[in-house]
Design a protein around this motif. Sequence first.
Motif, PDB file in Angstrom:
ATOM      1  N   THR A   8      25.263  33.779  59.505  1.00 44.04           N
ATOM      2  CA  THR A   8      26.977  33.617  59.438  1.00 44.04           C
ATOM      3  C   THR A   8      27.490  33.553  58.069  1.00 44.04           C
ATOM      4  OG1 THR A   8      26.312  31.589  60.753  1.00 44.04           O
ATOM      5  CG2 THR A   8      28.269  31.308  59.480  1.00 44.04           C
ATOM      6  N   LEU A   9      28.564  34.187  57.953  1.00 39.16           N
ATOM      7  CA  LEU A   9      29.077  34.384  56.752  1.00 39.16           C
ATOM      8  C   LEU A   9      29.868  33.409  56.101  1.00 39.16           C
ATOM      9  CD1 LEU A   9      30.996  37.924  57.544  1.00 39.16           C
ATOM     10  CD2 LEU A   9      28.849  37.776  56.221  1.00 39.16           C
ATOM     11  N   ASP A  10      28.931  32.267  55.464  1.00 43.46           N
ATOM     12  CA  ASP A  10      29.305  31.098  55.204  1.00 43.46           C
ATOM     13  C   ASP A  10      29.903  30.782  53.823  1.00 43.46           C
ATOM     14  OD1 ASP A  10      26.845  31.375  54.000  1.00 43.46           O
ATOM     15  OD2 ASP A  10      26.038  29.533  54.892  1.00 43.46           O
ATOM     16  N   THR A  11      29.535  31.948  52.921  1.00 43.93           N
ATOM     17  CA  THR A  11      29.833  31.837  51.352  1.00 43.93           C
ATOM     18  C   THR A  11      31.044  32.846  51.326  1.00 43.93           C
ATOM     19  OG1 THR A  11      27.884  30.741  51.200  1.00 43.93           O
ATOM     20  CG2 THR A  11      29.156  31.493  49.260  1.00 43.93           C
ATOM     21  N   TYR A  12      32.012  32.676  50.469  1.00 44.10           N
ATOM     22  CA  TYR A  12      33.098  33.663  49.851  1.00 44.10           C
ATOM     23  C   TYR A  12      32.869  33.506  48.277  1.00 44.10           C
ATOM     24  CZ  TYR A  12      37.469  35.878  49.524  1.00 44.10           C
ATOM     25  OH  TYR A  12      38.623  36.698  49.163  1.00 44.10           O
ATOM     26  N   TYR A  13      32.113  34.627  47.870  1.00 43.17           N
ATOM     27  CA  TYR A  13      31.917  34.761  46.151  1.00 43.17           C
ATOM     28  C   TYR A  13      33.096  35.403  45.601  1.00 43.17           C
ATOM     29  CZ  TYR A  13      27.148  32.817  46.948  1.00 43.17           C
ATOM     30  OH  TYR A  13      26.036  32.091  47.167  1.00 43.17           O
ATOM     31  N   GLY A  14      33.277  35.145  44.633  1.00 48.03           N
ATOM     32  CA  GLY A  14      33.982  36.011  43.552  1.00 48.03           C
ATOM     33  C   GLY A  14      33.990  35.634  42.167  1.00 48.03           C
ATOM     34  N   VAL A  15      34.204  36.625  41.104  1.00 46.15           N
ATOM     35  CA  VAL A  15      34.044  36.323  39.941  1.00 46.15           C
ATOM     36  C   VAL A  15      35.338  36.479  39.345  1.00 46.15           C
ATOM     37  CG1 VAL A  15      32.528  36.691  37.904  1.00 46.15           C
ATOM     38  CG2 VAL A  15      31.552  36.823  39.966  1.00 46.15           C
ATOM     39  N   PRO A  16      36.189  35.615  39.072  1.00 45.99           N
ATOM     40  CA  PRO A  16      37.507  36.059  38.624  1.00 45.99           C
ATOM     41  C   PRO A  16      37.487  36.014  37.050  1.00 45.99           C
ATOM     42  CG  PRO A  16      37.574  33.873  39.318  1.00 45.99           C
ATOM     43  CD  PRO A  16      36.132  34.401  39.568  1.00 45.99           C
ATOM     44  N   LEU A  17      37.791  37.192  36.291  1.00 50.05           N
ATOM     45  CA  LEU A  17      37.850  37.208  34.939  1.00 50.05           C
ATOM     46  C   LEU A  17      39.410  37.356  34.603  1.00 50.05           C
ATOM     47  CD1 LEU A  17      35.081  39.675  34.255  1.00 50.05           C
ATOM     48  CD2 LEU A  17      34.960  37.483  33.989  1.00 50.05           C
ATOM     49  N   VAL A  18      39.912  36.496  33.947  1.00 52.04           N
ATOM     50  CA  VAL A  18      41.361  36.179  33.482  1.00 52.04           C
ATOM     51  C   VAL A  18      41.466  36.447  32.084  1.00 52.04           C
ATOM     52  CG1 VAL A  18      43.480  35.057  33.754  1.00 52.04           C
ATOM     53  CG2 VAL A  18      41.904  34.922  35.588  1.00 52.04           C
ATOM     54  N   PHE A  19      42.477  37.240  31.569  1.00 53.76           N
ATOM     55  CA  PHE A  19      42.851  37.315  30.265  1.00 53.76           C
ATOM     56  C   PHE A  19      44.298  37.299  30.007  1.00 53.76           C
ATOM     57  CE2 PHE A  19      38.653  39.497  30.369  1.00 53.76           C
ATOM     58  CZ  PHE A  19      38.084  38.763  29.239  1.00 53.76           C
ATOM     59  N   GLY A  20      44.944  36.301  29.129  1.00 49.14           N
ATOM     60  CA  GLY A  20      46.242  36.382  28.968  1.00 49.14           C
ATOM     61  C   GLY A  20      46.874  37.272  27.942  1.00 49.14           C
ATOM     62  N   ILE A  21      48.144  37.498  28.034  1.00 51.57           N
ATOM     63  CA  ILE A  21      48.721  38.495  27.176  1.00 51.57           C
ATOM     64  C   ILE A  21      48.411  38.542  25.596  1.00 51.57           C
ATOM     65  CG2 ILE A  21      51.123  37.195  27.139  1.00 51.57           C
ATOM     66  CD1 ILE A  21      50.532  41.093  27.087  1.00 51.57           C
ATOM     67  N   ALA A  22      48.074  37.169  25.258  1.00 50.72           N
ATOM     68  CA  ALA A  22      47.881  37.006  23.762  1.00 50.72           C
ATOM     69  C   ALA A  22      46.780  37.565  23.573  1.00 50.72           C
ATOM     70  CB  ALA A  22      48.047  35.588  23.404  1.00 50.72           C
ATOM     71  N   THR A  23      45.694  37.263  24.548  1.00 49.65           N
ATOM     72  CA  THR A  23      44.053  37.811  24.447  1.00 49.65           C
ATOM     73  C   THR A  23      44.261  39.454  24.308  1.00 49.65           C
ATOM     74  OG1 THR A  23      43.363  35.863  25.042  1.00 49.65           O
ATOM     75  CG2 THR A  23      41.859  37.815  24.782  1.00 49.65           C
ATOM     76  N   LEU A  24      44.925  39.841  25.286  1.00 48.06           N
ATOM     77  CA  LEU A  24      44.910  41.419  25.535  1.00 48.06           C
ATOM     78  C   LEU A  24      45.464  41.945  24.417  1.00 48.06           C
ATOM     79  CD1 LEU A  24      45.582  41.599  29.212  1.00 48.06           C
ATOM     80  CD2 LEU A  24      43.283  42.206  28.179  1.00 48.06           C
ATOM     81  N   SER A  25      46.517  41.441  23.922  1.00 49.07           N
ATOM     82  CA  SER A  25      47.285  42.216  22.703  1.00 49.07           C
ATOM     83  C   SER A  25      46.930  41.793  21.442  1.00 49.07           C
ATOM     84  CB  SER A  25      48.703  41.787  22.844  1.00 49.07           C
ATOM     85  OG  SER A  25      48.951  40.468  22.667  1.00 49.07           O
ATOM     86  N   SER A  26      45.666  41.119  21.307  1.00 44.00           N
ATOM     87  CA  SER A  26      45.194  40.989  19.880  1.00 44.00           C
ATOM     88  C   SER A  26      43.995  41.746  19.737  1.00 44.00           C
ATOM     89  CB  SER A  26      44.914  39.502  19.669  1.00 44.00           C
ATOM     90  OG  SER A  26      43.862  38.816  20.514  1.00 44.00           O
ATOM     91  N   THR A  27      43.548  42.339  20.625  1.00 50.08           N
ATOM     92  CA  THR A  27      42.309  43.158  20.244  1.00 50.08           C
ATOM     93  C   THR A  27      42.486  44.410  20.940  1.00 50.08           C
ATOM     94  OG1 THR A  27      39.944  43.224  20.646  1.00 50.08           O
ATOM     95  CG2 THR A  27      41.091  42.339  22.315  1.00 50.08           C
ATOM     96  N   LEU A  28      41.473  45.349  20.324  1.00 54.98           N
ATOM     97  CA  LEU A  28      41.397  46.892  21.095  1.00 54.98           C
ATOM     98  C   LEU A  28      40.413  47.016  21.981  1.00 54.98           C
ATOM     99  CD1 LEU A  28      42.527  48.994  17.894  1.00 54.98           C
ATOM    100  CD2 LEU A  28      43.866  48.515  20.010  1.00 54.98           C
ATOM    101  N   ARG A  29      39.438  46.015  21.858  1.00 58.89           N
ATOM    102  CA  ARG A  29      38.266  45.834  22.744  1.00 58.89           C
ATOM    103  C   ARG A  29      38.474  45.971  24.236  1.00 58.89           C
ATOM    104  NH1 ARG A  29      36.319  40.319  21.084  1.00 58.89           N
ATOM    105  NH2 ARG A  29      34.967  40.735  22.859  1.00 58.89           N
ATOM    106  N   ASP A  30      37.531  46.609  24.878  1.00 55.27           N
ATOM    107  CA  ASP A  30      37.549  46.640  26.397  1.00 55.27           C
ATOM    108  C   ASP A  30      36.816  45.384  27.129  1.00 55.27           C
ATOM    109  OD1 ASP A  30      37.675  47.085  29.063  1.00 55.27           O
ATOM    110  OD2 ASP A  30      36.177  49.091  28.908  1.00 55.27           O
TER     111      ASP A  30
END
Length: 774
Positions: A470-492
Amino acid sequence: MPALYCAAYQIPATAASKMMFMPGGLQVITPFGGGIGQPISVVVDAAGAAALEAQRAALLAKGKRPYFDFEHEDSGASFWPESFFWSNTPAPGIYAKGEWTARGKAGVEGKEWRQFSPVFHVDDKRAAQSHIVCNPSAKPNMGGLVNDPAFSNISPLWAKNASGAHPATNNNDMDPKQLEALQAKNTELTNEIAKLNGELTAIKAKGENTEFIAAKIELKETQLRETALNLANAALVAKNATAEAEILANRQANAKAAVQTAVERGAIAAKDADTIAQWEKDITADPSRAALLAKMQGAPAITSQRITTSGGTVITAESPNNVIKAFGAIIAKNAAIPLTQETAREKGRLAREAAALFAKDIQPNRVLDGMGIDEAIKAADFSDAAGNVGLLSGTLVIQRSLALMKFKYPLLSSITSDFSDAPGLLNQTENTRIVLSPAVQTYSTTLGTDGRPAGWSTASPALAVDVPVTLDTYYGVPLVFGIATLSSTLRDLFGEAAPMALYALGGAFVNKLIALMTPANFNAYKGITDTGGATTNNSANVTVQDSTLCYPGQIISGTGIPANSLVVSITNSTTIVISKKATATGSSLTLTFGTGHVPTTYTTYAKALADFSTASYGDLKAAFSQNEVPQEDRWAMLNSSYYGKLSMDPIFNFYAAMQKPELLTKGILPQVQGFESIDAPFLPSPVSGNSYTVGFAGHKAALVIKTRLPQQLSQSFAAAAPGSVTTVTDPNTGISVSLVQFWNLLTNAYEWRPEVMVGAAVGDRRAGLVISSQ
């Protein structure tokens, strides 16, 4: 074929390695040696440069190294030419590149010598236009330094003419208007000469003096010859300019190819744009430098692989540029297709095609291996107006990280897995087939009532059994980065987090499997008694209290059960089918399961840490083998204490020293008694229900894990936020995940989420045994 000796032209004050040998165009010269006593018209063009270079190479092949001397006296070398070539800069002409001798260099820079005189050969000195040719039998002296210029208007690095010679004609800079005027002048002179010839004929007919009109004709013919030479020279310059442009284009293409080859073998870093540009410039100017670049050491050779995509494109492993672009094109197609039951096959095919390309041409490519994802895309010069660069980057991240799951969690490669890129529904139950070892039967000679032997009256259970999962589990690993974080670094940021995200996802898979590793689920190694059994005479259907404790191939005995009967299949939670029909009808019967082939009854295999050794694997082997668990695909998962204790077994000291040094250097245990050992630092685990659990011995059929992909969710948010859902498949384990990437307009944040639906179930109950510390 006598040589023509011509001097001289002005040489630079600094002795550079490149010097003009002859100026381009149609040149009218009177050689001071090897001539015919009158001017010679010589075509100086790219073909002449090739002829001189061929002559130099031919002489060198004979052991005669060409040189320039002093005053054509063979009194020593001033310059050793290494190549002759045509160039339009700094002025059109044939140039020589090579090395000055110490005396020659000092003489030029000390202004002892100011001019140069070339030595060359032509095809016909008396022709209207003679051409420079290769003479392999020539002497190696191909010119010399002199100090006697004949003309003040000759181009730099030109030759001196003999006394009384005409000035060299060198019209290289005519514009269209000048050429038009020259052509008009040529036509005018032709008409005038024709008119004068008519007058000359009339005067002759009258018997009058013709000297004056003849002189006028000779003057006009001289002028006509001059204009004709100028027109021919202009045409030749235009032709040489076209040829030079073609030569330059070929050189640039060859230089780019040579540098690309160096990049692909790792001699030049793919991201080092400055070095790449400099090498392309150097090789374009001097093609011989390509040989030097080819000798530069790089990464070990990449095995050539050829992959033909569904579109017919052939990709080779030597071209990171091509494979990245091909991978990007496949991913773009995948993302454009929503995941539904109807599109699952095509979307899965694209995922497998991308996985194959990744496994064969991206993952093992040493040029791309050490790069970040963005660097690899930049090195491949990948661009897409549809905005798929970000899509490609995210998919490469997940593709690279998925490959790590089987190394971090080898259990996923050791059990029965049903990984699929097909869509599914949460809490959906599907069957997954496991392969079992059939029971061995003995031929029975007992005679029946009809006088015939019973023979093979007992059927062995099927080789394969369907296990509901039975497919009884729905897994996910959501990674969320806000615009402030993305715009403040050149790191991947996503690239950095992806490996741990997939590691966490793999850990969730394993924890789901560990929850099933309980003595209640794997009870084949103890006698099981069921007091609620019921049989019907002459029927193979038997009623039990709980069929979950039964498994195909299990021995069953009790009242009304024929000897050597086996469980064939499980019908439902209270009904099983046995291999022989019951001989009586009864209820509330005591039925015994599973003791017939077990030499030692185990609830768990208990062994204290101090007593655990390779001999313990002998116990496990005996239990598995005598309970008909196949010899292949056996494994034992141990917590770190037990794994470490096993590695210290004295039997491994000699083994490690003689055959497997990685046992000591990397802590990797070899196969023991047919079991692959897996280090499981996460054991004991509370989910097992037994705080004493330290390991689990199993076979591939012991556990089943199934994955399916959720139906396309991007359709629900596509109208509100830009995003994509791509199917990504690992070519090693076959695990597929949906990679969701989208921009949340409400929170102004970017989300990157691998997700999958998972189910796990117990397989063959004979194929597993819990290991406990007491």
